[in-house]
Motif scaffolding. Structure first.
Motif, short mmCIF file in Angstrom:
data_model
loop_
_atom_site.label_atom_id
_atom_site.label_comp_id
_atom_site.label_asym_id
_atom_site.label_seq_id
_atom_site.Cartn_x
_atom_site.Cartn_y
_atom_site.Cartn_z
N LEU A 16 -21.00 -16.59 -2.42
CA LEU A 16 -21.45 -15.86 -3.60
C LEU A 16 -22.34 -14.69 -3.21
O LEU A 16 -22.12 -13.54 -3.64
CB LEU A 16 -22.19 -16.81 -4.55
CG LEU A 16 -22.91 -16.15 -5.74
CD1 LEU A 16 -21.90 -15.49 -6.68
CD2 LEU A 16 -23.77 -17.16 -6.49
N LEU A 17 -23.34 -14.95 -2.40
CA LEU A 17 -24.27 -13.90 -2.01
C LEU A 17 -23.59 -12.84 -1.15
O LEU A 17 -23.85 -11.64 -1.32
CB LEU A 17 -25.44 -14.51 -1.23
CG LEU A 17 -26.37 -15.44 -2.03
CD1 LEU A 17 -27.41 -16.08 -1.11
CD2 LEU A 17 -27.07 -14.67 -3.16
N ILE A 20 -21.60 -10.50 -3.46
CA ILE A 20 -22.49 -9.59 -4.21
C ILE A 20 -23.01 -8.48 -3.30
O ILE A 20 -23.00 -7.29 -3.66
CB ILE A 20 -23.67 -10.39 -4.80
CG1 ILE A 20 -23.18 -11.35 -5.88
CG2 ILE A 20 -24.72 -9.44 -5.38
CD1 ILE A 20 -24.24 -12.33 -6.36
N GLN A 23 -20.39 -5.86 -2.21
CA GLN A 23 -20.10 -4.95 -3.31
C GLN A 23 -21.17 -3.86 -3.45
O GLN A 23 -20.90 -2.77 -3.95
CB GLN A 23 -19.99 -5.73 -4.62
CG GLN A 23 -18.74 -6.59 -4.71
CD GLN A 23 -18.71 -7.48 -5.95
OE1 GLN A 23 -19.71 -7.58 -6.67
NE2 GLN A 23 -17.57 -8.10 -6.21
N LYS A 24 -22.36 -4.19 -2.95
CA LYS A 24 -23.45 -3.22 -3.01
C LYS A 24 -23.50 -2.34 -1.76
O LYS A 24 -24.42 -1.53 -1.59
CB LYS A 24 -24.79 -3.93 -3.19
CG LYS A 24 -24.92 -4.64 -4.54
CD LYS A 24 -26.28 -5.33 -4.66
CE LYS A 24 -26.42 -6.01 -6.01
NZ LYS A 24 -26.42 -5.03 -7.13
N ALA A 106 -25.08 -17.95 -11.39
CA ALA A 106 -24.68 -16.85 -10.52
C ALA A 106 -25.07 -15.48 -11.08
O ALA A 106 -25.55 -14.61 -10.34
CB ALA A 106 -23.17 -16.91 -10.28
N LYS A 107 -24.90 -15.30 -12.40
CA LYS A 107 -25.20 -14.00 -13.00
C LYS A 107 -26.68 -13.70 -12.89
O LYS A 107 -27.08 -12.57 -12.56
CB LYS A 107 -24.75 -13.99 -14.46
CG LYS A 107 -24.91 -12.63 -15.13
CD LYS A 107 -24.35 -12.64 -16.55
CE LYS A 107 -24.52 -11.26 -17.21
NZ LYS A 107 -23.99 -11.25 -18.60
N GLU A 110 -27.63 -12.80 -9.35
CA GLU A 110 -27.22 -11.43 -9.01
C GLU A 110 -28.21 -10.42 -9.57
O GLU A 110 -28.59 -9.46 -8.89
CB GLU A 110 -25.82 -11.16 -9.53
CG GLU A 110 -25.32 -9.76 -9.17
CD GLU A 110 -23.88 -9.51 -9.60
OE1 GLU A 110 -23.37 -8.40 -9.32
OE2 GLU A 110 -23.27 -10.42 -10.19
N GLU A 111 -28.64 -10.64 -10.82
CA GLU A 111 -29.60 -9.72 -11.45
C GLU A 111 -30.93 -9.72 -10.69
O GLU A 111 -31.50 -8.65 -10.42
CB GLU A 111 -29.84 -10.12 -12.91
CG GLU A 111 -28.63 -9.92 -13.82
CD GLU A 111 -28.84 -10.50 -15.20
OE1 GLU A 111 -29.93 -11.11 -15.42
OE2 GLU A 111 -27.96 -10.34 -16.06
N THR A 114 -30.57 -8.02 -7.30
CA THR A 114 -30.52 -6.57 -7.46
C THR A 114 -31.92 -6.00 -7.65
O THR A 114 -32.28 -4.97 -7.06
CB THR A 114 -29.64 -6.20 -8.67
OG1 THR A 114 -28.31 -6.68 -8.45
CG2 THR A 114 -29.59 -4.70 -8.86
#
Length: 361
Positions: A16-17, A20, A23-24, A106-107, A110-111, A114
């Motif tokens: 998962l990490l 994320i 993608q960044k 997960a959401k 991610e927030e 970020t």
């Protein structure tokens, strides 16, 4: 491109990490525990590390402490990814981390990730506080609290034992160590963890330990009883206890300080040898004295020189002027003894009526 190393033994969280972060635009590598992460640092130098706290083979807190002892990683940005933020107050600043994110949906993760990365990329990491991002979205779990309490009790017990305890992986690297062992080896925990246990010894002892670790299977092996292991002025007894967990071999090393006992044994041995030397010396002296006495006695009882003797009764005068029967004098001044009898001539003279010694016609 910034590099990030994700350290977590949960493969789902790692995937998962990693997704994320890629993608960044980050270059991502991963490690399953603290020991694997330290090995990976030889080939992958990250700008940021995401570290889980609860891991086998060097947990997140100890991994942070080790990294903060490395001058080349002074500017490394460390983010703790915590699954126990609701159950235990985490002072992540104290062990060298810069930020902490609670594991959760997960959401939300991610927030929060970020947000924290924005602080880093905008060079505002000094504005981060001890806030745990996302802790408002998680709840205490009773089973987790109980497990953490058990862990604390176990750690307190281990750190108050007089016996040094170390845990090694199959390759012989140290993955945990208690306070007694650190004191015996005179070494900080951060310098101990992840290093080869055998390297803390020298010469033949190092070779013996390497051989034991390479061949250890299921039997407990001791080192230091018959052949002494000497380190920092102490005699040590090492006991290697292998065990297997989920198919992997681990080794518990029990280290005891036996200096007082060994010194007592050496003193006893030295005293015994000293007594034996004294007995041999005394025996030799007595033997020499006996020889001297025997020689002196022989000299005393050896008749020599001019002896005054009566021409009539045959008595002999001694050094003190006393006259002694000749047989008494000879007996006292020699080793001779007398048995009395009568010769044939005296028989004829004293007993003429007896024909015992007449010649046959």
């Amino acid at each position: 491109m910034k590099k990030i190393l994700v350290v977590d033994n949960n493969k789902v969280v790692v995937r998962l990490l990693a997704t994320i972060l890629r993608q960044k635009g980050f270059l991502v590598a991963s490690a399953e525990d603290g020991l694997a992460a330290l090995d990976l640092l030889d080939s992958f130098r990250p700008d940021i590390m995401l570290i889980d706290l609860i891991m086998p083979r060097i947990n997140g807190e100890k991994l942070c402490r080790i990294i903060r002892k490395m001058p080349e990683y002074d500017s490394l940005f460390i983010i703790i990814i915590s699954a126990i933020a609701a159950e235990e107050k985490i002072d992540f600043f104290e062990f060298g981390a810069d930020a902490c994110i609670a594991k959760g949906p997960a959401k939300r993760m991610e927030e929060n990730l970020t947000t924290v990365l924005d602080f880093f990329q905008n060079e505002r990491k000094d504005e981060l506080t001890k806030k745990i991002f996302g802790e408002e979205n998680i709840f205490e779990r009773q089973i987790t609290k109980e497990l953490l309490a058990t862990k604390r009790h176990l750690e307190a017990t281990l750190d108050n034992l007089d016996v040094g305890l170390l845990e090694l992986n199959a390759a012989g690297q140290v993955i945990s160590v208690n306070a007694a062992a650190l004191q015996l080896f005179q070494c900080q925990e951060e310098k101990f963890l992840a290093n080869q246990f055998s390297l803390f010894f020298q010469g033949e002892e190092e070779n013996q330990i390497k051989k034991i670790l390479a061949t250890l299977d299921s039997e407990i092996v001791e080192l230091g009883e018959s052949a002494p292991v000497f380190l920092h002025g102490k005699f040590l007894l090492l006991k290697f206890v292998p065990f297997f967990d989920r198919g992997e071999k681990y080794i518990i090393v029990m280290v005891s300080d036996i200096t007082r006992r060994k010194k007592a044994e050496l003193d006893l041995l030295s005293h015994k040898e000293h007594l034996e030397d004294m007995v041999q010396e005394r025996t030799a002296t007595l033997e020499e004295t006996n020889v001297e006495l025997e020689e002196a006695l022989c000299k005393v009882k050896t008749l020599s020189g001019l002896l005054p003797i009566c021409a009539n009764c045959k008595k002999i005068r001694d050094d003190k002027g006393y006259w002694n029967q000749i047989e008494m004098f000879i007996r006292d001044h020699s080793f001779a003894e007398f048995s009395h009898g009568i010769c044939p001539d005296c028989v004829k003279t004293l007993y003429p009526e007896l024909d015992i010694y007449e010649d046959d016609d």
